[in-house]
Design a protein around this motif. Structure first.
Motif, PDB file in Angstrom:
ATOM      1  N   GLY A  16       0.826  -1.207   0.000  1.00 30.30           N
ATOM      2  CA  GLY A  16       0.000   0.000   0.000  1.00 30.30           C
ATOM      3  C   GLY A  16       0.854   1.248   0.000  1.00 30.30           C
ATOM      4  N   ALA A  17       1.940   1.209  -0.760  1.00 35.31           N
ATOM      5  CA  ALA A  17       2.939   2.276  -0.723  1.00 35.31           C
ATOM      6  C   ALA A  17       2.442   3.616  -1.250  1.00 35.31           C
TER       7      ALA A  17
ATOM      8  N   GLY B 194      -0.484  -0.067  -6.855  1.00 31.19           N
ATOM      9  CA  GLY B 194      -1.173  -0.240  -8.121  1.00 31.19           C
ATOM     10  C   GLY B 194      -0.298   0.208  -9.276  1.00 31.19           C
ATOM     11  N   ARG B 195      -0.526  -0.380 -10.431  1.00 33.09           N
ATOM     12  CA  ARG B 195       0.282  -0.095 -11.619  1.00 33.09           C
ATOM     13  C   ARG B 195       0.311   1.398 -11.942  1.00 33.09           C
ATOM     14  N   SER B 196      -0.818   2.069 -11.788  1.00 30.09           N
ATOM     15  CA  SER B 196      -0.893   3.488 -12.155  1.00 30.09           C
ATOM     16  C   SER B 196      -0.155   4.402 -11.171  1.00 30.09           C
TER      17      SER B 196
ATOM     18  N   ARG C 253       7.895   5.722  -6.840  1.00 26.69           N
ATOM     19  CA  ARG C 253       9.334   5.824  -7.123  1.00 26.69           C
ATOM     20  C   ARG C 253       9.837   7.224  -6.793  1.00 26.69           C
ATOM     21  N   ALA C 254       9.027   8.233  -7.087  1.00 30.72           N
ATOM     22  CA  ALA C 254       9.412   9.617  -6.785  1.00 30.72           C
ATOM     23  C   ALA C 254       9.540   9.850  -5.276  1.00 30.72           C
TER      24      ALA C 254
ATOM     25  N   PRO D 158      13.735   2.048  -8.020  1.00 33.92           N
ATOM     26  CA  PRO D 158      13.084   1.940  -9.334  1.00 33.92           C
ATOM     27  C   PRO D 158      12.822   0.515  -9.798  1.00 33.92           C
ATOM     28  N   ALA D 159      13.744  -0.379  -9.556  1.00 33.59           N
ATOM     29  CA  ALA D 159      13.570  -1.749 -10.037  1.00 33.59           C
ATOM     30  C   ALA D 159      12.619  -2.555  -9.163  1.00 33.59           C
ATOM     31  N   SER D 160      12.221  -2.013  -8.020  1.00 27.37           N
ATOM     32  CA  SER D 160      11.452  -2.821  -7.079  1.00 27.37           C
ATOM     33  C   SER D 160      10.012  -2.364  -6.860  1.00 27.37           C
ATOM     34  N   ALA D 161       9.580  -1.289  -7.480  1.00 27.42           N
ATOM     35  CA  ALA D 161       8.184  -0.862  -7.314  1.00 27.42           C
ATOM     36  C   ALA D 161       7.323  -1.803  -8.136  1.00 27.42           C
TER      37      ALA D 161
END
Length: 69
Positions: A7-8, A32-34, A40-41, A46-49
């Protein structure tokens, strides 16, 4: 240290992502994908979201649960 945040993109999750990153953790974020770029911001690596997926397991309760016959 590695931190997994589910739930990031939510209120508490986004705060945990930021705090963990400030402490030097590798942050693995589930969202969620969106919402991946937003998370990431905030500091997720970046590789783990990763995108959350719904897992349906036969025999478990769901909103359309039918009793076994």
């Amino acid at each position: 240290m590695k931190t997994l945040v589910t739930g990031a993109s939510g209120g508490v999750g986004s705060a945990v992502v930021q705090l963990a990153k400030l402490r030097g953790a590798t942050v693995i974020a589930v969202t969620g994908r969106s919402k991946r770029e937003a998370v990431r911001a905030l500091g997720a690596d970046p590789a783990s979201a990763v995108a959350a997926r719904i897992l349906r397991v036969p025999g478990t309760l769901s909103h359309k649960h039918q009793p076994p016959t």
